[in-house]
Design a protein around this motif. Structure first.
Motif, PDB file in Angstrom:
ATOM      1  N   HIS A  85       0.827  -1.205   0.000  1.00  0.00           N
ATOM      2  CA  HIS A  85       0.000   0.000   0.000  1.00  0.00           C
ATOM      3  C   HIS A  85       0.863   1.258   0.000  1.00  0.00           C
ATOM      4  O   HIS A  85       2.010   1.240   0.439  1.00  0.00           O
ATOM      5  N   THR A  86       0.283   2.321  -0.474  1.00  0.00           N
ATOM      6  CA  THR A  86       0.885   3.631  -0.344  1.00  0.00           C
ATOM      7  C   THR A  86      -0.105   4.571   0.322  1.00  0.00           C
ATOM      8  O   THR A  86      -1.315   4.324   0.292  1.00  0.00           O
ATOM      9  N   GLU A  87       0.392   5.612   0.946  1.00  0.00           N
ATOM     10  CA  GLU A  87      -0.492   6.636   1.499  1.00  0.00           C
ATOM     11  C   GLU A  87      -1.163   7.356   0.337  1.00  0.00           C
ATOM     12  O   GLU A  87      -0.499   7.705  -0.644  1.00  0.00           O
ATOM     13  N   LYS A 116      13.297  11.064  -6.504  1.00  0.00           N
ATOM     14  CA  LYS A 116      13.788   9.746  -6.913  1.00  0.00           C
ATOM     15  C   LYS A 116      13.469   8.655  -5.888  1.00  0.00           C
ATOM     16  O   LYS A 116      13.416   7.473  -6.243  1.00  0.00           O
ATOM     17  N   ASP A 117      13.270   9.054  -4.637  1.00  0.00           N
ATOM     18  CA  ASP A 117      12.948   8.059  -3.608  1.00  0.00           C
ATOM     19  C   ASP A 117      11.685   7.282  -3.948  1.00  0.00           C
ATOM     20  O   ASP A 117      11.538   6.119  -3.554  1.00  0.00           O
ATOM     21  N   TYR A 118      10.778   7.924  -4.690  1.00  0.00           N
ATOM     22  CA  TYR A 118       9.535   7.251  -5.041  1.00  0.00           C
ATOM     23  C   TYR A 118       9.768   6.032  -5.938  1.00  0.00           C
ATOM     24  O   TYR A 118       8.929   5.138  -6.019  1.00  0.00           O
ATOM     25  N   LEU A 119      10.912   6.006  -6.613  1.00  0.00           N
ATOM     26  CA  LEU A 119      11.237   4.873  -7.474  1.00  0.00           C
ATOM     27  C   LEU A 119      11.566   3.630  -6.651  1.00  0.00           C
ATOM     28  O   LEU A 119      11.580   2.513  -7.177  1.00  0.00           O
ATOM     29  N   ASN A 120      11.816   3.823  -5.364  1.00  0.00           N
ATOM     30  CA  ASN A 120      12.139   2.707  -4.471  1.00  0.00           C
ATOM     31  C   ASN A 120      10.914   2.218  -3.709  1.00  0.00           C
ATOM     32  O   ASN A 120      11.049   1.549  -2.690  1.00  0.00           O
ATOM     33  N   PHE A 121       9.733   2.559  -4.210  1.00  0.00           N
ATOM     34  CA  PHE A 121       8.501   2.116  -3.571  1.00  0.00           C
ATOM     35  C   PHE A 121       8.495   0.598  -3.436  1.00  0.00           C
ATOM     36  O   PHE A 121       8.780  -0.133  -4.397  1.00  0.00           O
ATOM     37  N   GLY A 122       8.189   0.133  -2.217  1.00  0.00           N
ATOM     38  CA  GLY A 122       8.161  -1.302  -1.967  1.00  0.00           C
ATOM     39  C   GLY A 122       9.496  -1.857  -1.524  1.00  0.00           C
ATOM     40  O   GLY A 122       9.582  -3.010  -1.084  1.00  0.00           O
ATOM     41  N   LEU A 123      10.540  -1.054  -1.640  1.00  0.00           N
ATOM     42  CA  LEU A 123      11.881  -1.484  -1.234  1.00  0.00           C
ATOM     43  C   LEU A 123      12.314  -0.740   0.029  1.00  0.00           C
ATOM     44  O   LEU A 123      12.430  -1.320   1.097  1.00  0.00           O
ATOM     45  N   THR A 128       4.945   7.002  -2.619  1.00  0.00           N
ATOM     46  CA  THR A 128       5.150   7.066  -4.060  1.00  0.00           C
ATOM     47  C   THR A 128       4.308   8.198  -4.634  1.00  0.00           C
ATOM     48  O   THR A 128       3.642   8.928  -3.902  1.00  0.00           O
ATOM     49  N   SER A 129       4.342   8.350  -5.947  1.00  0.00           N
ATOM     50  CA  SER A 129       3.568   9.386  -6.627  1.00  0.00           C
ATOM     51  C   SER A 129       2.741   8.728  -7.718  1.00  0.00           C
ATOM     52  O   SER A 129       3.298   8.195  -8.690  1.00  0.00           O
ATOM     53  N   VAL A 130       1.417   8.766  -7.544  1.00  0.00           N
ATOM     54  CA  VAL A 130       0.516   8.073  -8.478  1.00  0.00           C
ATOM     55  C   VAL A 130      -0.765   8.875  -8.680  1.00  0.00           C
ATOM     56  O   VAL A 130      -1.314   9.442  -7.732  1.00  0.00           O
TER      57      VAL A 130
END
Length: 209
Positions: A85-87, A116-123, A128-130
């Motif tokens: 999940h993301t906020e 760039k940190d959003y590219l590490n979503f799940g890691l 993230t940005s969606v």
């Protein structure tokens, strides 16, 4: 049925200047054909909810968790980054006053879409940005909005446009209208205590910003 938490009660005077009818959402009197909803993720949901709440035409907002597989995750579980999940923030808006396209264009102003940190979503991060879309026309508008924004920047936008294919789980009470809740006396005077009240109140939506 959703379980709502309550804010602590305070032994202070209840103001009579704010009748209960004032804290209910105007969505109740707006014909359903004029209402629509959108879901965005852009870093912490506290600031994103406050920003969207200030937009003319936005009726109400809610913070929550989107995109994962675990049912009804907690904030702690989401922050651990293991649920998928993301906020996120759900926005209910009056289509006569603001469009999905306009909300997308404003979204870029409300967070750093090049982080760039959003590219590490799940890691290494659950943030993230969606822009979530529910129909093809919204997908096209989200992509076109991203192109317009990218032309103004010298850094690559990392925001994704994804189908809204999972449930939106409401965040806990303390995460709804986060900034407004810092003013306990005002919340009490407006009779805002439960998660449902904070989410459904148009006044809370506007005062949170």
């Amino acid at each position: 049925m959703a379980k709502y938490e309550l804010l602590p009660q305070f032994n202070t005077h209840q103001f009579s200047d704010f009748p209960t009818s004032q804290i209910s959402s105007p969505a109740a009197i707006i014909p359903s054909e004029f209402l629509s909803e959108a879901v965005f993720a852009g870093g912490s949901f506290w600031g994103l909810e406050a920003a969207f709440g200030r937009v003319d035409g936005v009726i109400k907002t809610a913070t929550g968790y989107c995109g994962g597989t675990l049912r009804k995750p907690s904030y702690g579980e989401v922050c651990e980054g293991k649920t998928g999940h993301t906020e996120a923030v759900k926005v209910i808006y009056d289509k006569r006053k603001v469009s999905f396209r306009s909300l997308c264009d404003l979204f870029w102003e409300f967070h750093d879409c090049t982080k760039k940190d959003y590219l590490n979503f799940g890691l290494s991060t659950h943030l993230t940005s969606v822009i979530f879309y529910s129909k093809d026309e919204e997908r096209k508008q989200a992509q076109e909005s991203r192109i317009r924004r990218q032309m103004k920047l010298n850094k690559r936008i990392v925001t994704k446009a994804l189908p809204f294919s999972s449930d939106f789980y409401m965040a806990e009470n303390r995460h709804q209208k986060y900034y407004l809740q810092k003013n306990y006396r005002l919340c009490e005077s407006l009779n805002l205590r439960s998660t449902e009240q904070f989410v459904e109140s148009n006044i809370a939506c506007k005062l949170n910003g």
